[in-house]
Write a protein that holds these residues in place. Structure first.
Motif, PDB file in Angstrom:
ATOM      1  N   LEU A 161      -5.867 -23.440 -19.871  1.00  0.00           N
ATOM      2  CA  LEU A 161      -4.802 -23.925 -20.743  1.00  0.00           C
ATOM      3  C   LEU A 161      -5.197 -23.860 -22.209  1.00  0.00           C
ATOM      4  O   LEU A 161      -4.337 -23.840 -23.086  1.00  0.00           O
ATOM      5  N   GLY A 162      -6.498 -23.852 -22.488  1.00  0.00           N
ATOM      6  CA  GLY A 162      -6.996 -23.803 -23.861  1.00  0.00           C
ATOM      7  C   GLY A 162      -7.472 -25.156 -24.322  1.00  0.00           C
ATOM      8  O   GLY A 162      -6.697 -26.108 -24.359  1.00  0.00           O
ATOM      9  N   THR A 163      -8.746 -25.261 -24.638  1.00  0.00           N
ATOM     10  CA  THR A 163      -9.307 -26.495 -25.167  1.00  0.00           C
ATOM     11  C   THR A 163     -10.399 -26.130 -26.158  1.00  0.00           C
ATOM     12  O   THR A 163     -11.185 -25.211 -25.899  1.00  0.00           O
ATOM     13  N   PRO A 164     -10.463 -26.830 -27.300  1.00  0.00           N
ATOM     14  CA  PRO A 164     -11.413 -26.443 -28.349  1.00  0.00           C
ATOM     15  C   PRO A 164     -12.785 -27.095 -28.234  1.00  0.00           C
ATOM     16  O   PRO A 164     -13.593 -26.992 -29.147  1.00  0.00           O
ATOM     17  N   THR A 165     -13.080 -27.760 -27.140  1.00  0.00           N
ATOM     18  CA  THR A 165     -14.308 -28.537 -27.000  1.00  0.00           C
ATOM     19  C   THR A 165     -15.560 -27.767 -27.422  1.00  0.00           C
ATOM     20  O   THR A 165     -15.735 -26.610 -27.069  1.00  0.00           O
ATOM     21  N   GLY A 166     -16.427 -28.448 -28.177  1.00  0.00           N
ATOM     22  CA  GLY A 166     -17.710 -27.888 -28.577  1.00  0.00           C
ATOM     23  C   GLY A 166     -18.786 -28.952 -28.469  1.00  0.00           C
ATOM     24  O   GLY A 166     -18.569 -30.015 -27.881  1.00  0.00           O
ATOM     25  N   ASN A 167     -19.930 -28.693 -29.056  1.00  0.00           N
ATOM     26  CA  ASN A 167     -21.052 -29.626 -29.034  1.00  0.00           C
ATOM     27  C   ASN A 167     -21.815 -29.496 -30.347  1.00  0.00           C
ATOM     28  O   ASN A 167     -21.873 -28.405 -30.914  1.00  0.00           O
ATOM     29  N   PRO A 168     -22.425 -30.570 -30.827  1.00  0.00           N
ATOM     30  CA  PRO A 168     -23.111 -30.483 -32.123  1.00  0.00           C
ATOM     31  C   PRO A 168     -24.295 -29.524 -32.152  1.00  0.00           C
ATOM     32  O   PRO A 168     -24.565 -28.916 -33.191  1.00  0.00           O
TER      33      PRO A 168
END
Length: 551
Positions: free
Chosen positions: A469-476
């Motif tokens: 569906l699309g998700t912008p999740t990232g990590n530092p």
């Protein structure tokens, strides 16, 4: 599109629509012909046979639900006629033989990484600033303001020009309609690596959170364990820690957790306690000097060749759809198997999304104690959820359901494909560290950010994240590679998608071909040759898990 429908496993009694089907349409799979009784959207399923109330529905070869109303052959499977159900499981004999994939062309490969004193290798080189309690979050924001832009780590895209344009339009007497239809520019600044004061440091990251006090002592201990995992992480050159002084998460507790993970910590670690230092200005000045000195040390480290076995790959999914278990997740699974064969480590987490595949995972554990620990963690987690009126069956989100994942067991059976087929070498409870090569199971929630945060805290130096569906999740501190399950998503959201597996749905690529292509991509990201979208956008999501119920 070579085929309109797909039967995932020979034992399944449901079929997946690969494209939209209309009522009355005839579709064929092998020698079988089906007449679709109602519209079936792509990613959704229809029955291969007549089903009565209580009949079991099978997908991926496992139980995924039971019929709540009669369902006819060709009829749509939906939340109206199917309820979550999962098979029981028990400890049995562990499988001893695993047909490892061929790794020709990869065995002698390496990546360019940052070598640490403990023998681990980072795929990035960050300095982190950590609060031991939420009371210090404001001081972190002050430090961020003082450090980031002047050191060349600011946002590459700024919307301040748009705000200035809107102010100008207002002062020019423009109406609300004029404002709503205004064509605004995006200000783009380029921060080249060589323009940074510290070109060998990828950034200064600020890990704000809402924990450290006010919860249980167990919450404080778990938080310190997670933060310790970030401090000793191979992608981190060193850390500045701010403590208030009176909180539950004490400095001594953090140091105890660090010692569990790296007894001979060789990287710089600066700790300041506000109630001891005194004024805010004194605290910030000391923190600035310490962080700047740390960056000078971090900048002395450069990328050097490292074997692929030093990659620890986090496996994650979010914003999943009905294609996740058919394209992106199996691709990740094949990549996982390749990496395990090469001596690397992979982490499969999100325990609520392993509901229904427990038996397979238990059977894949290397020994009975490992299987026993997995079984106990799954049971305890599910019972905790039930105790507050929830349960693993409540896991699918509205977006999941809308796009074909209508029960947790369907979602789980597809999600587990990320773990490939290799043996389970270890089962970890949050926030334990990975210390064995092979497939590690890590107890975390299904929540994207909580789980990704945990995987990195346990040692993942690259994360692969599938989404339909699309998700912008990232990590530092770890690059998160966003993998689309379908080409339409990759085209619609190219700013957050890095890798597309829609070619599998379209019949243009096999899972094995996509898996090898993904491993090549992972190596390039680990070497710093490719900057993933989440890193470009500064998508630094960080949410520690409090050991309450989170699905």
């Amino acid at each position: 599109m070579k085929n309109k429908i797909l039967k995932v496993h020979p034992q399944d009694n449901v079929i997946v629509a690969l494209t939209n089907l209309v009522a009355g349409e005839t579709v064929q799979l092998g020698t079988e012909t089906y007449v679709v009784l109602e519209d079936v959207s792509a990613k959704h399923k229809f029955a291969t046979e007549d089903l009565q109330i209580g009949d079991e529905v099978t997908m991926y070869g496992v139980l995924v639900g039971k019929a709540q109303t009669p369902i006819f052959r060709g009829g749509l499977i939906s939340t109206a006629n199917l309820k979550h159900a999962a098979g029981t499981y028990q400890l049995g004999e562990q499988r001893s033989n695993w047909p490892a994939p061929q790794v020709n062309g990869f065995r002698e490969r390496s990546f360019q990484g940052y070598h640490r004193a403990d023998g681990k290798v980072g795929t990035a080189n960050y300095w982190i600033v950590i609060p031991l309690v939420f009371c210090e979050n404001r001081n972190l924001e002050v430090l961020r303001e003082a450090l980031v832009d002047d050191l060349g780590y600011g946002r590459k895209h700024s919307y301040r020009r748009q705000t200035r344009e809107l102010v100008s339009l207002l002062r020019a007497g423009k109406s609300v309609e004029d404002i709503l239809h205004a064509d605004l520019d995006v200000e783009t600044a380029t921060f080249a690596k060589n323009d940074r004061l510290f070109p060998n440091v990828d950034g200064v990251k600020f890990l704000t959170h809402d924990g450290g006090c006010g919860g249980t002592r167990q919450d404080a201990q778990a938080l310190c364990g997670l933060l310790a995992g970030y401090i000793v992480h191979p992608n981190v050159a060193g850390a500045t820690v701010l403590s208030l002084g009176c909180q539950n998460a004490q400095v001594a507790m953090l140091k105890e957790e660090i010692a569990k993970r790296d007894p001979q910590l060789a990287k710089p670690l600066y700790v300041l306690e506000q109630q001891t230092v005194g004024t805010e200005s004194a605290l910030i000045s000391e923190a600035l000097k310490m962080t700047f000195a740390g960056l000078m040390q971090a900048n002395q480290i450069t990328r050097q060749p490292a074997p692929i076995s030093k990659i620890c790959l986090g496996l994650e999914c979010g914003g999943s759809d009905g294609f996740s278990g058919i394209s992106a997740n199996p691709t990740v699974g094949y990549t996982s198997d390749l990496l395990v064969t090469l001596g690397g480590s992979v982490i499969l987490s999100e325990f609520p999304e392993l509901c229904g595949v427990e038996q397979e995972l238990c059977d894949r554990c290397v020994d009975p104690p490992t299987a026993q620990r997995f079984s106990e963690l799954m049971y305890t987690y599910n019972e905790r959820a039930k105790a507050v009126g929830s349960g693993f069956d409540m896991n699918p989100s509205p977006g999941n359901i809308k796009d074909g994942l209508i029960t947790d067991a369907i979602k789980s059976a597809g999600a587990a494909k990320k773990g490939g087929t290799s043996p389970v070498t270890a089962v970890l409870d949050y926030p334990e560290m990975v210390n064995k090569p092979g497939l590690n199971l890590l107890c975390t929630p299904g929540n994207d950010v909580e789980s990704t945060t945990a995987e990195v805290g346990s040692g993942a130096n690259v994360v692969v994240f599938t989404t339909g569906l699309g998700t912008p999740t990232g990590n530092p501190i770890a690059p998160v590679i966003k993998i689309a399950t379908n080409t339409a998503l990759a085209r619609r959201m190219p700013d957050i998608i890095d890798f597309n597996t829609g070619s599998i749905i379209e019949g243009d690529e096999t899972i094995e071909e996509a898996g090898k292509r993904l491993l090549e991509y992972v190596i390039a990201v680990a070497s710093g040759e490719i900057e993933v979208a989440a890193v470009r956008h500064g998508q630094d999501d960080f949410i520690p898990w409090k050991r309450g119920v989170s699905l």
